[in-house]
Design a protein around this motif. Structure first.
Motif, short mmCIF file in Angstrom:
data_model
loop_
_atom_site.label_atom_id
_atom_site.label_comp_id
_atom_site.label_asym_id
_atom_site.label_seq_id
_atom_site.Cartn_x
_atom_site.Cartn_y
_atom_site.Cartn_z
N MET A 103 0.74 -1.11 0.04
CA MET A 103 -0.05 -0.02 -0.12
C MET A 103 1.14 1.16 -0.06
O MET A 103 1.86 1.10 0.70
N ILE A 104 0.50 2.22 -0.61
CA ILE A 104 1.28 3.62 -0.86
C ILE A 104 0.30 4.57 -0.13
O ILE A 104 -0.96 4.66 -0.57
N LEU A 105 0.81 5.02 0.97
CA LEU A 105 -0.14 6.25 1.66
C LEU A 105 0.83 7.52 1.76
O LEU A 105 1.95 7.43 1.56
N LYS A 106 -0.10 8.67 1.38
CA LYS A 106 0.36 10.08 1.27
C LYS A 106 0.00 10.44 2.25
O LYS A 106 -1.11 10.79 2.83
N PRO B 63 -0.84 -5.53 6.87
CA PRO B 63 -0.73 -5.76 8.31
C PRO B 63 -0.11 -4.53 8.94
O PRO B 63 -0.63 -4.16 9.96
N GLU B 64 0.83 -4.23 8.35
CA GLU B 64 1.81 -2.93 8.95
C GLU B 64 0.72 -1.64 9.00
O GLU B 64 0.61 -1.01 9.98
N PHE B 65 -0.30 -1.52 8.23
CA PHE B 65 -1.41 -0.36 7.72
C PHE B 65 -2.22 -0.57 8.89
O PHE B 65 -2.64 0.19 9.73
N ARG B 66 -2.81 -1.85 8.95
CA ARG B 66 -3.78 -2.31 9.95
C ARG B 66 -3.26 -1.78 11.52
O ARG B 66 -4.07 -1.51 12.41
N LYS B 67 -1.98 -2.13 11.81
CA LYS B 67 -1.44 -1.79 13.17
C LYS B 67 -1.17 -0.30 13.24
O LYS B 67 -1.57 0.10 14.28
N LYS B 68 -0.61 0.51 12.37
CA LYS B 68 -0.08 1.70 12.63
C LYS B 68 -1.33 2.56 12.67
O LYS B 68 -1.57 3.53 13.25
N PHE B 69 -2.30 2.37 11.78
CA PHE B 69 -3.41 3.29 11.63
C PHE B 69 -4.83 2.65 12.29
O PHE B 69 -5.81 2.93 11.88
#
Length: 77
Positions: free
Chosen positions: A1-4, A17-23
């Motif tokens: 995923m690319i987030l800006k 999975p990193e996105f679900r943890k961090k956000f």
């Protein structure tokens, strides 16, 4: 995923999975906002939380970007 980041234009390239943890907080806020909107729209057709959550994650990019209250948005999945 690319987030800006909307403010700093910083870019993150992370896995789901990193996105679900961090956000986690932002995702929860976006889901609650999505849920309230859906319940107001379809008050005659009360949907259960499982189908609502499925629909939220099915279109996660749009829902996170429009219902979330975050400086980050999902550019690409």
């Amino acid at each position: 995923m690319i987030l800006k980041n909307k403010l700093t234009k910083e870019t993150l390239n992370i896995t789901y999975p990193e996105f679900r943890k961090k956000f986690a907080k932002e995702i929860q806020y976006a889901f609650e906002s999505y849920r309230k909107t859906q319940l107001n729209k379809y008050s005659y057709n009360f949907k259960d939380d499982n189908s609502m959550e499925y629909n939220f994650y099915f279109q996660l990019q749009w829902n996170f970007n429009h219902f979330g209250n975050s400086n980050w948005y999902i550019e690409r999945m």
